[in-house]
Design a protein around this motif. Sequence first.
Motif: not given
Length: 741
Positions: A640-665
């Motif tokens: 649920h947490a990851l899906q909420c993040y994808c919805d809120a920030f309109q991202t798909r988290l389908d690359t390593d860089s997407d995940w790194l952006v989340l961790l940096d956040k």
Amino acid sequence: MERVTLLPSDKLFNSFIDEKYVPKGKDKYYIRNTQVTAPAGGWRHLSSDEIETLVKNDNTAMSWDNIYVTDEFNPMMVKNNKFYGFVRIGRVTGDGLQYHDLRLSCGITNSSIHSCDIGDDCAIHNVNYLSHYIIGDRCMLFNIDEMSCTDHSKFGNGIIKEGEEESVRVHMEVMNETGCRKILPFDGMIAADAYMWAKYIDDTLLQERLASITQNSFDSRRGFYGTVGYGTVVKNSLILKDVKIGNCCYIKGASKLKNITINSSDKEPSQIGENVVLVNGIVGYGCKIFYSCIAVKFVLGSHSNLKYGARLIDSFLGDNSTISCCEVLNNLIFPAHEQHHNNSFLIASVVKGQSNMAAGATVGSNHNSRTNDNEIEAGRGFWPGLCASVKHSSKFACYTMLAKADYPSEIINPLPFALISNDAANDELDVMPAFMWMYNMYAMARNNWKYAHRDNRIFKVQNIEFDCYAPDSMEEALNARRLLAKWTAQAWMKDAGMSLENASEEELVAKGRELMGGDRHVVYKLDIFGENMEKGGRAVRIIKTYKSYHAYGDMIAYYAVRNLLSYLEANPEETFASVAKLIDGNRETEWVNLGGQIMTACEFDSLRADIRNGELNSWKEIHRRYNEIWKRYPLEKLRHALQCYCDAFQTRLDTDSDWLVLLDKGIEMQLFIAEQVYVTRKKDYDNIYRQSTFRNEAESIAAWGRLEDNDFIIKQREEAAETVERIQNLKKRLTSISSFE
């Protein structure tokens, strides 16, 4: 109306159970004997010498043949008593017992004993009427007017015994004064049980099954004796009738205890104090009830407290809660509730835990209708401020704070972590969404810590989510962003002179998100108003909308990183790519706070269906299902947490860089929280009015201590540094692995 009647002498003390309720081949003690464990050496009759000594010590008995003792019986310690019926006495020696400053010799003096079993090494003195009780070892009973048990005792459970009419069954009328949500109290009831039963009253079959399960969970035969567990002390009390008392309980100066169960153990002892009246209820483990409290038709969760004249009537109070000095009627209150001021009032409400009622707060007052008022529903973290008056029917999202005011109309607040205030001068209701995150981080972070830290339960039957960043609150935060976007777009169109008639909701939300992602000054100048938030015609002004919108986004990102970090550390074989598969599918948007345990509506619907169809046939089985759902919850929460993040920030988290952006956040948010904990606490130190009562800085430091020495602030900074290091290590480990093809 009952009247005084004349009984033949042979029935005066020998008619505990009506003969028609005694099975063939059994005697009237057949249930009693199952409640008692015989001593290793067995029971025996009194010797002639022992009878002689007892008589010389001014003891009398209807028949000495009905008095049984053990081989370790000292008749010299039994003086000036009257024995009636069948009495068994355990070891009696010349030793004594001590509890606090109370010291009593073992034995029985100045008492009237009617058909009782008394354990080893007990001290029973000045008990005017002790009838049909089984007393455990090393108990102290001192100065008691009446302690009796009837053959139809239910000990606070909402059941009926053989031959009883349905009309004598005891209900708790929670959440609503009309009794439409009445439930049956029972020993072992937790907040989840009470809420499922009281809330889903339209599920007729479920209601029937829960009533049947409760009735069948307890023996309906007549003839059970009251019990007092080992190591229990009862002193200077008036009336105890139909009471079941656990081990190591301490009761002093109670006025009336009737038809109740008091759960207590050596590790979680309960205490009942002076002038307390408890009728028709269940007291959980580790509870403390003191100083003229009254509770009628109630269930008190484990490690909860009633103090200083509190009144708790037709209510369920969850674990780890405290109520004192106030009136609480017809409520269902989840765990970790605080209400400790003399003039607060709570009626006909469901309050979903981690809540606090300030002095003078009146929630559910009877002043907006000619009939019974309806209900109030408040999510976790509800905090009505000083002298806040709220009317039925109202509903509040998680962590709503109410500023001091007499709110004139019913309120629906869908915005979590909000501050609501009444602007009487402009005749408006003001709402600041995400207030806690933006301006009260010290309290928000401390709440997360303190509720878990103060959970003193050893046996945790009720599963409780203490984290304020959880599916219920974050789903509300995501919905709040959508509402804020919609309302902002409406305000922008109105400001531009555009018509709203042809604009769809999705178009408004999209435009609002565009505005929120652009120049903040465009939003700042707009007058933004909420919809359907207060009954009546006045405006509901949304304050600091732009900042609130982004605050909710930050909270959702922090929610995602917290759960991701915990999961990846616990499962080192996982990669970004494998975790990304959790995001597949639709987000669970409906979550149920079941007494403090958060679960998906689908899980809960399945649970109810299994109760209806007979797959779950006891409360133990239902509680076992709660625990099974709780074990699956961390993974559901992560998804649920990851899906909420994808919805809120309109991202798909389908690359390593997407995940790194989340961790940096996540790193950014962790440092932000640690800093805001300091900043929001510092405001108190910088307040010249708070400093005005001190002669100098030295007196201020002596009273408050130095801000830099604040244990909680230090702890938050240490945790922030540790969390940042954990995230950095995680980034290094996972970026070294080829996650995505």
